[in-house]
Design a protein around this motif. Structure first.
Motif, short mmCIF file in Angstrom:
data_model
loop_
_atom_site.label_atom_id
_atom_site.label_comp_id
_atom_site.label_asym_id
_atom_site.label_seq_id
_atom_site.Cartn_x
_atom_site.Cartn_y
_atom_site.Cartn_z
N LEU A 1 0.82 -1.21 0.00
CA LEU A 1 0.00 0.00 0.00
C LEU A 1 0.85 1.26 0.00
CD1 LEU A 1 -2.68 -1.05 2.65
CD2 LEU A 1 -2.72 -1.40 0.17
N GLY A 2 2.06 1.15 0.50
CA GLY A 2 2.96 2.29 0.53
C GLY A 2 4.01 2.13 1.61
N VAL A 3 4.85 3.16 1.72
CA VAL A 3 6.01 3.13 2.61
C VAL A 3 6.04 4.43 3.41
CG1 VAL A 3 8.55 3.12 2.69
CG2 VAL A 3 7.34 1.69 1.01
N SER A 4 6.32 4.32 4.70
CA SER A 4 6.49 5.50 5.53
C SER A 4 7.92 5.59 6.03
CB SER A 4 5.52 5.48 6.73
OG SER A 4 5.72 4.33 7.53
N THR A 5 8.39 6.82 6.23
CA THR A 5 9.71 7.09 6.77
C THR A 5 9.58 8.15 7.87
OG1 THR A 5 10.23 8.89 5.25
CG2 THR A 5 10.77 6.65 4.51
N ALA A 6 10.66 8.38 8.60
CA ALA A 6 10.61 9.35 9.69
C ALA A 6 10.74 10.78 9.19
CB ALA A 6 11.71 9.05 10.70
N SER A 7 11.34 11.00 8.00
CA SER A 7 11.57 12.37 7.52
C SER A 7 11.43 12.44 6.01
CB SER A 7 12.98 12.83 7.92
OG SER A 7 13.96 12.11 7.18
N GLU A 8 11.25 13.66 5.50
CA GLU A 8 11.17 13.87 4.06
C GLU A 8 12.51 13.56 3.39
OE1 GLU A 8 10.38 14.32 0.31
OE2 GLU A 8 8.80 14.32 1.83
N GLU A 9 13.60 13.85 4.07
CA GLU A 9 14.92 13.54 3.52
C GLU A 9 15.05 12.04 3.27
OE1 GLU A 9 19.69 14.16 4.57
OE2 GLU A 9 18.15 14.72 6.04
N GLU A 10 14.63 11.25 4.24
CA GLU A 10 14.67 9.79 4.06
C GLU A 10 13.73 9.36 2.94
OE1 GLU A 10 15.86 7.90 8.39
OE2 GLU A 10 13.74 8.09 7.87
N ALA A 11 12.54 9.95 2.91
CA ALA A 11 11.56 9.57 1.87
C ALA A 11 12.13 9.85 0.48
CB ALA A 11 10.25 10.34 2.08
N ALA A 12 12.77 11.00 0.31
CA ALA A 12 13.34 11.35 -1.00
C ALA A 12 14.44 10.37 -1.39
CB ALA A 12 13.87 12.78 -0.96
N SER A 13 15.26 10.00 -0.43
CA SER A 13 16.34 9.05 -0.72
C SER A 13 15.78 7.69 -1.11
CB SER A 13 17.24 8.91 0.52
OG SER A 13 18.27 7.97 0.29
N VAL A 14 14.75 7.23 -0.39
CA VAL A 14 14.12 5.94 -0.70
C VAL A 14 13.50 5.97 -2.10
CG1 VAL A 14 12.23 4.38 -0.08
CG2 VAL A 14 13.74 5.28 1.69
N ARG A 15 12.80 7.05 -2.43
CA ARG A 15 12.19 7.16 -3.76
C ARG A 15 13.24 7.02 -4.85
NH1 ARG A 15 9.91 12.15 -1.53
NH2 ARG A 15 7.95 11.61 -0.46
N GLY A 16 14.38 7.69 -4.66
CA GLY A 16 15.43 7.63 -5.66
C GLY A 16 15.97 6.23 -5.85
N MET A 17 16.12 5.49 -4.76
CA MET A 17 16.67 4.14 -4.87
C MET A 17 15.69 3.19 -5.56
SD MET A 17 18.91 3.52 -1.38
CE MET A 17 17.69 4.10 -0.21
#
Length: 260
Positions: free
Chosen positions: A32-48
């Motif tokens: 359904l989706g992925v959660s992270t603790a911060s937007e910085e982490e979310a952006a890094s995960v999206r890129g990978m």
């Protein structure tokens, strides 16, 4: 078989990204989706994960996590592959979220295998208070996938060669992400927590009560296990070993699939 609805909560590790690729591509799971603790982490995960050719909704903070769990038609399986900070914050905001979780799988803890210290793995050591909060919460079912289990199924360069030979974007991306860990002597831990959902016999487990060490500076972040012979008394299922051959075969079969 109806795919299992799944939410992942992670940090920005390269093996977190491989776990997401596995979850997104396996036909038995509905990510359904992925959660992270911060937007910085979310952006890094999206890129990978974009390197693997899959599209996954990745959101920072607790709001998306809480609304997704609350809005699901049926209880959702929740897998955490990073420190438990975000989930502990979500619990602080709404203790009733435990009722929306069918099963909690935590990648963390260690019994005998050294981690970031001789006594503690990184995920628990990074925020032991959060880990203690989550493990004490009244979730229906909790599986703790320890560093002992991931060490028993450690991936090798030969495994990554098998992935590259598959030729799919996900397999190539996963191989590159994993290689970045092996090159610096780190293991690939996180995909095992997802694999356990679709291959229940993959893990050797025991039932235990689990306590997180938060006062002793020497063993800070350690997970203390009190094994229970009586299944009803052990609150947590603890994975201590994994079948490496079955695990690698599952990774190859899944990463070899094209995104749908």
């Amino acid at each position: 078989m109806t795919p299992v609805p799944l939410v992942l909560d992670c940090d920005a590790g390269t093996d977190d990204a491989i776990a997401i690729l596995l979850a997104a591509l396996h036909p038995g799971l509905d990510l359904l989706g992925v959660s992270t603790a911060s937007e910085e982490e979310a952006a890094s995960v999206r890129g990978m994960i974009e390197r693997g050719g899959v599209e996954v909704d990745v959101r920072p903070g607790t709001s998306w996590l809480l609304s997704t769990l609350a809005g699901a038609a049926a209880p959702v399986t929740l897998v955490t592959t990073g420190p438990l900070t975000n989930l502990a914050a979500a619990l602080a905001a709404d203790r009733s979220l435990t009722g929306a979780v069918a099963r909690l799988v935590v990648l963390g803890g260690t019994h005998r295998e050294p981690g970031v210290t001789p006594y503690a793995d990184r995920n628990v050591w990074s925020d032991p208070d959060a880990a203690a909060t989550v493990l004490a919460a009244p979730f229906r079912e909790v599986l703790l996938v320890t560093a002992d289990a991931t060490a028993s199924a450690a991936l090798s360069s030969a495994d990554l060669d098998r992935w590259r030979a598959l030729g799919t974007p996900a397999a190539r991306a996963a191989a590159d992400l994993a290689a970045s860990r092996l090159d610096r002597g780190a293991r690939v831990h996180d995909p095992l927590a997802v694999a356990a959902l679709v291959e229940p016999g993959l893990l050797t487990t025991l039932r235990a009560a689990v306590r997180v060490e938060r006062t002793d500076p020497t063993t800070y972040g350690a997970t203390r296990f009190a094994a229970e012979v009586d299944e009803a008394r052990g609150r947590v299922t603890v994975a201590v070993r994994a079948d490496r051959e079955r695990y690698v075969d599952l990774l190859c079969a899944t990463l070899g699939r094209q995104p749908h």
